[in-house]
Design a protein around this motif. Structure first.
Motif, mmCIF file in Angstrom:
data_model
loop_
_atom_site.group_PDB
_atom_site.id
_atom_site.type_symbol
_atom_site.label_atom_id
_atom_site.label_comp_id
_atom_site.label_asym_id
_atom_site.label_seq_id
_atom_site.Cartn_x
_atom_site.Cartn_y
_atom_site.Cartn_z
ATOM 1 N N PRO A 1 10.979 0.504 3.160
ATOM 2 C CA PRO A 1 10.273 1.619 2.507
ATOM 3 C C PRO A 1 10.392 2.913 3.299
ATOM 4 C CG PRO A 1 8.818 -0.291 2.807
ATOM 5 C CD PRO A 1 10.068 -0.568 3.568
ATOM 6 N N ASN A 2 10.450 4.027 2.581
ATOM 7 C CA ASN A 2 10.374 5.328 3.241
ATOM 8 C C ASN A 2 8.948 5.672 3.631
ATOM 9 O OD1 ASN A 2 12.786 5.828 0.947
ATOM 10 N ND2 ASN A 2 13.252 6.565 3.006
ATOM 11 N N ASP A 3 7.998 5.199 2.839
ATOM 12 C CA ASP A 3 6.576 5.414 3.122
ATOM 13 C C ASP A 3 5.802 4.175 2.698
ATOM 14 O OD1 ASP A 3 6.514 8.293 3.964
ATOM 15 O OD2 ASP A 3 7.346 8.562 1.950
ATOM 16 N N GLY A 4 4.607 4.036 3.257
ATOM 17 C CA GLY A 4 3.735 2.950 2.886
ATOM 18 C C GLY A 4 3.931 1.704 3.724
ATOM 19 N N LYS B 1 0.831 -1.202 0.000
ATOM 20 C CA LYS B 1 0.000 0.000 0.000
ATOM 21 C C LYS B 1 0.869 1.257 0.000
ATOM 22 C CE LYS B 1 -3.793 -2.075 2.701
ATOM 23 N NZ LYS B 1 -4.602 -1.939 3.943
ATOM 24 N N SER B 2 0.778 2.020 -1.087
ATOM 25 C CA SER B 2 1.420 3.343 -1.197
ATOM 26 C C SER B 2 2.894 3.311 -0.810
ATOM 27 C CB SER B 2 0.678 4.362 -0.322
ATOM 28 O OG SER B 2 -0.678 4.438 -0.680
ATOM 29 N N VAL B 3 3.617 2.293 -1.281
ATOM 30 C CA VAL B 3 5.029 2.149 -0.908
ATOM 31 C C VAL B 3 5.916 3.016 -1.794
ATOM 32 C CG1 VAL B 3 6.979 0.545 -0.987
ATOM 33 C CG2 VAL B 3 4.873 -0.095 0.208
ATOM 34 N N THR B 4 6.804 3.740 -1.132
ATOM 35 C CA THR B 4 7.780 4.598 -1.807
ATOM 36 C C THR B 4 9.161 4.320 -1.251
ATOM 37 O OG1 THR B 4 6.149 6.352 -2.182
ATOM 38 C CG2 THR B 4 8.465 6.999 -2.242
ATOM 39 N N LYS B 5 10.160 4.315 -2.135
ATOM 40 C CA LYS B 5 11.548 4.153 -1.714
ATOM 41 C C LYS B 5 12.408 5.181 -2.431
ATOM 42 C CE LYS B 5 15.217 2.495 0.208
ATOM 43 N NZ LYS B 5 15.444 2.694 1.658
ATOM 44 N N TYR B 6 13.117 5.988 -1.617
ATOM 45 C CA TYR B 6 14.001 7.015 -2.149
ATOM 46 C C TYR B 6 15.453 6.574 -2.074
ATOM 47 C CZ TYR B 6 10.075 10.306 -1.672
ATOM 48 O OH TYR B 6 8.864 10.946 -1.774
ATOM 49 N N PHE B 7 16.232 6.990 -3.068
ATOM 50 C CA PHE B 7 17.683 6.863 -3.040
ATOM 51 C C PHE B 7 18.256 8.231 -3.390
ATOM 52 C CE2 PHE B 7 16.391 2.471 -4.106
ATOM 53 C CZ PHE B 7 17.004 1.793 -3.052
ATOM 54 N N GLY B 8 18.868 8.869 -2.404
ATOM 55 C CA GLY B 8 19.452 10.184 -2.652
ATOM 56 C C GLY B 8 18.455 11.209 -3.149
ATOM 57 N N ASP C 1 0.992 0.227 -5.367
ATOM 58 C CA ASP C 1 0.004 -0.636 -4.727
ATOM 59 C C ASP C 1 -0.009 -1.976 -5.464
ATOM 60 O OD1 ASP C 1 -1.104 1.260 -2.810
ATOM 61 O OD2 ASP C 1 -2.022 2.243 -4.529
ATOM 62 N N LEU C 2 0.104 -3.062 -4.711
ATOM 63 C CA LEU C 2 -0.008 -4.409 -5.257
ATOM 64 C C LEU C 2 -0.900 -5.217 -4.324
ATOM 65 C CD1 LEU C 2 3.784 -5.242 -5.877
ATOM 66 C CD2 LEU C 2 2.190 -4.430 -7.603
ATOM 67 N N ALA C 3 -1.671 -6.117 -4.879
ATOM 68 C CA ALA C 3 -2.467 -7.039 -4.070
ATOM 69 C C ALA C 3 -2.479 -8.384 -4.781
ATOM 70 C CB ALA C 3 -3.887 -6.523 -3.875
ATOM 71 N N ILE C 4 -1.949 -9.406 -4.118
ATOM 72 C CA ILE C 4 -1.833 -10.728 -4.729
ATOM 73 C C ILE C 4 -2.510 -11.746 -3.827
ATOM 74 C CG2 ILE C 4 -0.230 -12.491 -5.562
ATOM 75 C CD1 ILE C 4 1.793 -10.233 -6.017
ATOM 76 N N ARG C 5 -3.450 -12.460 -4.401
ATOM 77 C CA ARG C 5 -4.201 -13.453 -3.640
ATOM 78 C C ARG C 5 -3.464 -14.778 -3.588
ATOM 79 N NH1 ARG C 5 -7.770 -10.741 -6.887
ATOM 80 N NH2 ARG C 5 -7.692 -12.378 -8.475
ATOM 81 N N GLU C 6 -3.782 -15.562 -2.565
ATOM 82 C CA GLU C 6 -3.192 -16.891 -2.408
ATOM 83 C C GLU C 6 -3.430 -17.711 -3.678
ATOM 84 O OE1 GLU C 6 -1.183 -19.369 0.387
ATOM 85 O OE2 GLU C 6 -2.686 -18.112 1.349
#
Length: 256
Positions: free
Chosen positions: A56-59, A8-15, A24-29
């Motif tokens: 993650p930085n956010d999410g 959910k709303s994942v963000t990753k920063y580098f510099g 956003d990803l959703a994967i069912r069994e």
């Protein structure tokens, strides 16, 4: 039913640069899902976030109803997420069987002292682990090569060994990072059959990164598309193949 994996709303920063932004990803069994996109889109960054290499930085990242943000890679593996790598990372000095046993020991219950002094309980557990690993090698067509050095295997079989090593951790979610990279068309056809078979035999959920669109469209039930770190499309392979945003991302053309 709750998704097995929910991002959910994942963000990753580098510099200061967002490698992935608000994804956003959703994967069912039980699903077999593809994650595609041009080079540099952020696909491997997503895998590194899911497996604890990056935080993650956010999410939030939820697996089996549990938030796993910040969990160390070995803890993520113990929870049930295993992966392969774009560039094969076998233990080159170990045999085929030893590579798989190293991963299987994640599930071992014996202590460090037991592994040194080898009491009967440790010996029994080692025997069980070896039988399970040999069974894995048999299922993946590697049993006759169990004692061979891992580096002596042809490229396609090294890919199979890396998958066997991931399976040895008994995952619920298997992440495959470009499993078809470097393979010829015949090997890729065999790989597609293998992925289908292990999903069925092991009751797995599979998320794969792959550049070969024939492979992706041939086995995935749903596909997410990343471009410049953002999800630009999600749907069935047929829907994705017709999406103007996806075509533009891959061909480098804009809307007229």
């Amino acid at each position: 039913m709750e998704p097995l994996l929910e991002v959910k709303s994942v963000t990753k920063y580098f510099g200061g640069l967002a490698a992935v932004a608000n994804i956003d990803l959703a994967i069912r069994e039980g699903e077999l899902v593809g994650l595609i996109g041009p080079n540099g889109a952020g696909k491997t960054t997503v895998f590194n976030l899911l497996t604890g290499v990056y935080v993650p930085n956010d999410g939030t990242i939820c697996f089996a109803g549990r938030v796993i943000n910040g969990a160390k890679p070995h803890r993520v593996a113990a929870l049930g997420i295993a992966r392969t790598f774009q560039n094969i990372r076998l233990f080159k000095t170990l045999s085929v069987l030893e590579n798989v046993k190293v991963a299987a020991n994640l599930r071992a219950s014996s202590s460090f002292l037991a592994s040194v002094f080898l009491p009967p309980s440790q010996q029994r557990e080692d025997a069980v682990i070896e039988r399970e690993c040999m069974d894995l090698l048999d299922r993946l067509g590697l049993k006759d090569l169990a004692d061979a050095p891992s580096v002596s295997l042809p490229y396609g079989l090294q890919r199979r060994l890396e998958i066997a090593r991931a399976l040895a951790t008994k995952p619920r979610l298997l992440l495959l990072d470009e499993p078809g990279a470097g393979m010829n068309p015949h090997e890729k056809t065999e790989l597609m059959d293998l992925i289908r078979q292990i999903r069925q035999d092991f009751g797995l959920t599979v998320l794969l990164i792959e550049h070969d669109m024939k492979l992706v469209m041939g086995i995935c039930e749903r596909v997410y598309v990343l471009d410049y770190g953002e999800i630009i499309a999600e749907g069935t392979p047929e829907e994705i193949s017709r999406d103007p945003k996806v075509i533009a991302a891959y061909l480098g053309v804009g809307d007229e």
